[in-house]
Write a protein that holds these residues in place. Sequence first.
Motif, PDB file in Angstrom:
ATOM      1  N   ASP A 187      -8.582  -7.389  -3.604  1.00  0.00           N
ATOM      2  CA  ASP A 187      -7.744  -8.404  -2.667  1.00  0.00           C
ATOM      3  C   ASP A 187      -6.433  -7.887  -2.137  1.00  0.00           C
ATOM      4  N   ASN A 188      -5.967  -6.798  -2.614  1.00  0.00           N
ATOM      5  CA  ASN A 188      -4.655  -6.335  -2.298  1.00  0.00           C
ATOM      6  C   ASN A 188      -4.593  -5.704  -0.871  1.00  0.00           C
ATOM      7  N   LEU A 189      -4.141  -6.594   0.239  1.00  0.00           N
ATOM      8  CA  LEU A 189      -4.271  -5.860   1.538  1.00  0.00           C
ATOM      9  C   LEU A 189      -3.478  -4.458   1.690  1.00  0.00           C
ATOM     10  N   ARG A 231      -4.858  -1.198   0.380  1.00  0.00           N
ATOM     11  CA  ARG A 231      -5.992  -0.865   1.185  1.00  0.00           C
ATOM     12  C   ARG A 231      -5.370  -0.207   2.272  1.00  0.00           C
ATOM     13  N   ASP A 256      -1.892  -0.362  -9.799  1.00  0.00           N
ATOM     14  CA  ASP A 256      -2.467  -0.200  -8.402  1.00  0.00           C
ATOM     15  C   ASP A 256      -2.319   1.375  -7.904  1.00  0.00           C
TER      16      ASP A 256
END
Length: 200
Positions: free
Chosen positions: A1-3, A6, A95
């Motif tokens: 869900d981490n834009l 991406r 991340d």
Amino acid sequence: DNLWLRWAALMHDLGKAKVKAYDEKIGWTFHNHDYVSTRMVLPIFRRLKLPLGAEEKYVEKLVSLHMRPICLADEGITDSAIRRLLFDAGDDIADLMILCTADVTSKIPEKVRRFTENFKIVRQKMAEIEEKDRIRNWQPPVDGIEIMERYSLAPCREVGLLKNALKDAILDGVIGNNREEALAFLDGEAMKLQLKIKEQ
């Protein structure tokens, strides 16, 4: 869900096209593509009118660091290299590892297996070092203000030299991450710079 993770995945190899070169001995190379890719992030964010604050800095950080865990897995895993990775990545280390794990692609199954296994070792080593040394978001046990007071200095080049020497000594495992060893180390470095300790 981490834009923004991406976005880092989309941008981390952009520089490859600019640095691509052929070496007769080893084939295609992409030396310094991480550096070139990092330099491309801000102009692209500006052109696309994306946020230029923490989001852009986050993407820049992940792009700039994305080769570090891969190199660790490939070349050998030392405590000092893990400390530096934890220090540089800070709270974004999880991340970064997601990005690097996703980046392990190859048509050679053995290469994928080797990197996947080595990444497990990197993660285990990171957990051990973090538990022992608490390097993530680490602040040195002696800061710049205390350095200036201890050696009767105004803000100057020597303060920066002492701060960097202390940081490197702790991250490289030369001294422990504690005040007593830090002060002893700084006094030795100060002597090399012909600085005197202020009388208490």
